[in-house]
Design a protein around this motif. Structure first.
Motif, PDB file in Angstrom:
ATOM      1  N   SER A  26       0.838  -1.193   0.000  1.00 33.91           N
ATOM      2  CA  SER A  26       0.000   0.000   0.000  1.00 33.91           C
ATOM      3  C   SER A  26       0.875   1.245   0.000  1.00 33.91           C
ATOM      4  O   SER A  26       1.942   1.269   0.622  1.00 33.91           O
ATOM      5  N   ARG A  27       0.424   2.257  -0.686  1.00 32.94           N
ATOM      6  CA  ARG A  27       1.189   3.502  -0.753  1.00 32.94           C
ATOM      7  C   ARG A  27       0.742   4.438   0.351  1.00 32.94           C
ATOM      8  O   ARG A  27      -0.448   4.631   0.574  1.00 32.94           O
ATOM      9  N   THR A  28       1.686   5.048   1.017  1.00 31.95           N
ATOM     10  CA  THR A  28       1.404   6.063   2.018  1.00 31.95           C
ATOM     11  C   THR A  28       2.282   7.269   1.724  1.00 31.95           C
ATOM     12  O   THR A  28       3.276   7.175   0.984  1.00 31.95           O
ATOM     13  N   ALA A  29       1.934   8.390   2.327  1.00 32.20           N
ATOM     14  CA  ALA A  29       2.728   9.598   2.119  1.00 32.20           C
ATOM     15  C   ALA A  29       4.159   9.408   2.608  1.00 32.20           C
ATOM     16  O   ALA A  29       5.099  10.002   2.063  1.00 32.20           O
ATOM     17  N   ALA A  30       4.340   8.571   3.635  1.00 28.43           N
ATOM     18  CA  ALA A  30       5.676   8.337   4.182  1.00 28.43           C
ATOM     19  C   ALA A  30       6.617   7.707   3.170  1.00 28.43           C
ATOM     20  O   ALA A  30       7.833   7.798   3.303  1.00 28.43           O
ATOM     21  N   ARG A  31       6.055   7.066   2.160  1.00 25.76           N
ATOM     22  CA  ARG A  31       6.875   6.434   1.130  1.00 25.76           C
ATOM     23  C   ARG A  31       7.540   7.476   0.224  1.00 25.76           C
ATOM     24  O   ARG A  31       8.589   7.204  -0.377  1.00 25.76           O
ATOM     25  N   TYR A  32       6.949   8.669   0.155  1.00 22.93           N
ATOM     26  CA  TYR A  32       7.429   9.681  -0.776  1.00 22.93           C
ATOM     27  C   TYR A  32       7.917  10.964  -0.100  1.00 22.93           C
ATOM     28  O   TYR A  32       8.741  11.677  -0.672  1.00 22.93           O
ATOM     29  N   LEU A  33       7.396  11.269   1.084  1.00 28.03           N
ATOM     30  CA  LEU A  33       7.684  12.555   1.717  1.00 28.03           C
ATOM     31  C   LEU A  33       8.447  12.364   3.015  1.00 28.03           C
ATOM     32  O   LEU A  33       8.150  11.444   3.787  1.00 28.03           O
ATOM     33  N   PRO A  34       9.415  13.235   3.306  1.00 24.16           N
ATOM     34  CA  PRO A  34      10.111  13.172   4.598  1.00 24.16           C
ATOM     35  C   PRO A  34       9.169  13.603   5.720  1.00 24.16           C
ATOM     36  O   PRO A  34       8.155  14.268   5.491  1.00 24.16           O
ATOM     37  N   ALA A  35       9.523  13.261   6.939  1.00 31.82           N
ATOM     38  CA  ALA A  35       8.663  13.573   8.080  1.00 31.82           C
ATOM     39  C   ALA A  35       8.446  15.076   8.233  1.00 31.82           C
ATOM     40  O   ALA A  35       7.357  15.523   8.592  1.00 31.82           O
ATOM     41  N   THR A  36       9.496  15.873   7.946  1.00 31.89           N
ATOM     42  CA  THR A  36       9.364  17.319   8.100  1.00 31.89           C
ATOM     43  C   THR A  36       8.251  17.878   7.209  1.00 31.89           C
ATOM     44  O   THR A  36       7.524  18.778   7.618  1.00 31.89           O
ATOM     45  N   GLN A  37       8.112  17.329   6.024  1.00 34.07           N
ATOM     46  CA  GLN A  37       7.077  17.828   5.125  1.00 34.07           C
ATOM     47  C   GLN A  37       5.705  17.243   5.456  1.00 34.07           C
ATOM     48  O   GLN A  37       4.688  17.907   5.300  1.00 34.07           O
ATOM     49  N   ARG A  38       5.671  16.007   5.930  1.00 31.96           N
ATOM     50  CA  ARG A  38       4.387  15.401   6.292  1.00 31.96           C
ATOM     51  C   ARG A  38       3.746  16.113   7.471  1.00 31.96           C
ATOM     52  O   ARG A  38       2.526  16.242   7.536  1.00 31.96           O
ATOM     53  N   TYR A  39       4.576  16.567   8.416  1.00 30.75           N
ATOM     54  CA  TYR A  39       4.032  17.186   9.623  1.00 30.75           C
ATOM     55  C   TYR A  39       4.035  18.711   9.572  1.00 30.75           C
ATOM     56  O   TYR A  39       3.579  19.359  10.516  1.00 30.75           O
ATOM     57  N   ALA A  40       4.527  19.273   8.489  1.00 29.76           N
ATOM     58  CA  ALA A  40       4.582  20.733   8.387  1.00 29.76           C
ATOM     59  C   ALA A  40       3.187  21.338   8.320  1.00 29.76           C
ATOM     60  O   ALA A  40       2.914  22.369   8.945  1.00 29.76           O
TER      61      ALA A  40
END
Length: 256
Positions: free
Chosen positions: A118-132
């Motif tokens: 399954s694809r999640t945002a964590a597969r493509y984006l670093p944590a800093t951008q996911r939580y920004a």
């Protein structure tokens, strides 16, 4: 020239000008830079897919910018002034990016296949951008609770934050759930690269818009206590926030 004539002629002129500027073919250098940034090789199988993607996002992001500039100019002329709003331009770019994602073909050429993971945002984006984005929303909520703006202004900003957050969430979900075809390794690599670039661009633009709304409240709160400090913060916000957004929106993808 009357105001009503301006309303008719300016949007038409800007639309034609934008159409001409974005109608040029995508340059090979742009395709090569895209492939190098995402670590795959351009082939006969995936080249057309990359060109179509780059042309689509260029067209709609430019159209969003042009529409925002046109709308803001008309409002300014109506009020006997002329200026440029970074927030309006960014909102137009963001709207264009969302529309581009909505118009992208749901599938590359080929038969759709089921992914094993399954694809999640964590597969493509670093944590800093996911939580920004959540961090920007919390900052806005804290400043709003502190009473940093008038009720009418706060309502407008809150509506903008809610709309941007919803659009980011829906667009991210659409990108992640977009099916992937049964195809060659080169086509799959291009599809993953397109997915990654789209996620970086949309989340960075949405976060930047929300950060601008929070910064607006912050500057109002600071100005009530020190006008000089507010004047010093304005260029930092006007330059620093878009710089961060551009950096995050074009960042290299995470390794698979």
């Amino acid at each position: 020239m009357s105001f009503w004539l301006l309303i008719v002629t300016l949007p038409v002129a800007v639309a034609l000008f934008t159409a001409v500027l974005t109608d040029f073919p995508v340059q090979r250098a742009a395709v090569r830079r895209f492939a190098e940034r995402h670590g795959f090789v351009v082939t006969a199988d995936n080249g057309a897919r990359i060109v179509d993607y780059l042309a689509m996002v260029r067209r709609w992001r430019s159209a969003g910018l042009a529409a925002a500039l046109t709308a803001y100019t008309i409002v300014d002329v109506r009020n006997n002034r002329l200026s440029v709003s970074v927030t309006f331009l960014l909102a137009g770019w963001f709207a264009g990016a969302v529309i581009a994602e909505a118009r992208l073909a749901a599938l590359p050429p080929g038969r759709p296949g089921a992914g094993l993971t399954s694809r999640t945002a964590a597969r493509y984006l670093p944590a800093t951008q996911r939580y920004a984005l959540p961090a920007a929303i919390l900052a806005f909520a804290a400043l709003a609770a502190a009473g940093a703006a008038l009720v009418a202004e706060l309502a407008a900003l809150s509506a903008a934050v809610a709309a941007v957050t919803a659009l980011v969430a829906l667009t991210v979900r659409r990108i992640l759930l977009r099916p992937q075809p049964v195809a060659t390794a080169g086509v799959l690599a291009a599809d993953e690269a397109i997915r990654s670039r789209s996620l970086h661009a949309v989340t960075a633009a949405g976060t930047t818009l929300v950060a601008y709304c929070a910064a607006d409240l912050l500057l109002r709160a600071v100005a009530d206590r020190s006008a000089s400090l507010a004047l010093l913060l304005i260029p930092l916000v006007a330059i620093g926030v878009p710089w961060w957004g551009r950096h995050q929106g074009t960042a290299r993808p995470r390794p698979a």
